[in-house]
Design a protein around this motif. Sequence first.
Motif, short mmCIF file in Angstrom:
data_model
loop_
_atom_site.label_atom_id
_atom_site.label_comp_id
_atom_site.label_asym_id
_atom_site.label_seq_id
_atom_site.Cartn_x
_atom_site.Cartn_y
_atom_site.Cartn_z
N GLU A 1 0.63 -1.20 0.38
CA GLU A 1 0.49 0.01 -0.01
C GLU A 1 0.58 0.78 -0.27
OE1 GLU A 1 -0.85 -1.73 3.36
OE2 GLU A 1 -1.53 -2.88 1.75
N GLN A 2 2.10 1.07 1.12
CA GLN A 2 2.59 2.47 0.23
C GLN A 2 3.38 3.15 -0.76
OE1 GLN A 2 3.30 -0.50 2.37
NE2 GLN A 2 2.51 0.19 4.61
N ILE A 3 3.72 1.51 -1.69
CA ILE A 3 4.34 2.53 -2.63
C ILE A 3 3.46 2.89 -3.62
CG2 ILE A 3 5.57 1.02 -4.72
CD1 ILE A 3 6.61 -0.87 -2.71
N GLU A 4 3.33 3.66 -3.99
CA GLU A 4 2.37 4.79 -5.04
C GLU A 4 2.33 4.33 -6.54
OE1 GLU A 4 2.09 8.83 -4.57
OE2 GLU A 4 1.85 8.61 -2.50
N ASP A 5 4.22 4.38 -7.10
CA ASP A 5 4.25 3.82 -8.16
C ASP A 5 5.54 2.70 -8.09
OD1 ASP A 5 3.71 3.46 -10.73
OD2 ASP A 5 4.84 5.40 -11.49
N PHE A 6 5.42 1.98 -9.21
CA PHE A 6 7.04 1.31 -9.86
C PHE A 6 7.02 0.85 -10.92
CE2 PHE A 6 9.46 -2.65 -9.65
CZ PHE A 6 10.28 -2.43 -9.22
N LYS A 7 7.60 0.68 -11.46
CA LYS A 7 7.67 -0.02 -12.60
C LYS A 7 9.33 -0.53 -12.85
CE LYS A 7 5.27 4.07 -14.26
NZ LYS A 7 5.77 5.71 -14.76
N PRO A 8 9.20 -1.87 -13.75
CA PRO A 8 10.63 -2.70 -14.15
C PRO A 8 11.73 -1.95 -14.92
CG PRO A 8 8.45 -3.62 -14.63
CD PRO A 8 7.58 -2.24 -14.35
N GLU A 9 11.61 -1.03 -14.78
CA GLU A 9 12.86 -0.22 -16.28
C GLU A 9 13.99 0.93 -15.21
OE1 GLU A 9 10.06 3.06 -17.02
OE2 GLU A 9 8.73 1.90 -17.94
N VAL A 10 14.82 0.23 -15.63
CA VAL A 10 16.49 0.99 -15.31
C VAL A 10 16.03 2.09 -15.27
CG1 VAL A 10 19.05 0.74 -15.80
CG2 VAL A 10 17.75 -1.50 -16.07
N GLY A 11 16.61 2.43 -14.49
CA GLY A 11 16.88 3.61 -14.10
C GLY A 11 15.30 4.32 -13.04
N PHE A 12 14.23 3.52 -12.82
CA PHE A 12 13.39 3.64 -12.32
C PHE A 12 13.08 3.98 -10.74
CE2 PHE A 12 9.76 3.57 -9.77
CZ PHE A 12 8.17 4.19 -10.43
N LYS A 13 13.49 4.92 -10.12
CA LYS A 13 13.18 5.44 -8.83
C LYS A 13 11.55 5.64 -8.18
CE LYS A 13 17.46 8.24 -9.44
NZ LYS A 13 17.86 8.97 -9.14
N THR A 14 11.20 5.22 -6.87
CA THR A 14 10.50 5.39 -6.32
C THR A 14 11.00 5.31 -4.21
OG1 THR A 14 8.34 4.45 -6.05
CG2 THR A 14 9.80 2.74 -5.81
N ASN A 15 10.30 6.01 -3.62
CA ASN A 15 10.25 5.87 -2.37
C ASN A 15 9.03 6.21 -1.20
OD1 ASN A 15 9.49 8.92 -1.49
ND2 ASN A 15 10.76 9.40 -3.60
N PHE A 16 9.64 5.22 -0.20
CA PHE A 16 8.15 5.04 0.37
C PHE A 16 8.08 5.66 2.79
CE2 PHE A 16 9.28 1.50 -0.82
CZ PHE A 16 9.46 0.48 0.50
#
Length: 109
Positions: A1-16
Amino acid sequence: EQIEDFKPEVGFKTNFIIEHNERTFHHMWKVIKVNAPFEIIYNWKYKGYEGDSNVSFVLEALPNNDTQLILQCDVVEDFPQDIPEFKRQSGVDGWHYFIKDALKSYLDG
């Protein structure tokens, strides 16, 4: 629930952010390798804390048409061991919950 977005792409960043025992853990992830659909590796750090790791998920076909998930965490820089949430057992317990309970529940959905 805490991860708003995630993409399996090199360089993609997310934080939670996760709050636990009156502490705030700001997770920072960056995807560093993708070999879809079999492998993904991302770098995992915490804002404001020492430590650095790479987490890999690998899917491996088994002879009986099952699939095995291999999860590995490689610590690049040690995390503070005076904080219980950074101890090895806490990580093992967390991954058991996410893989055996949360992921299973999601897939059974």
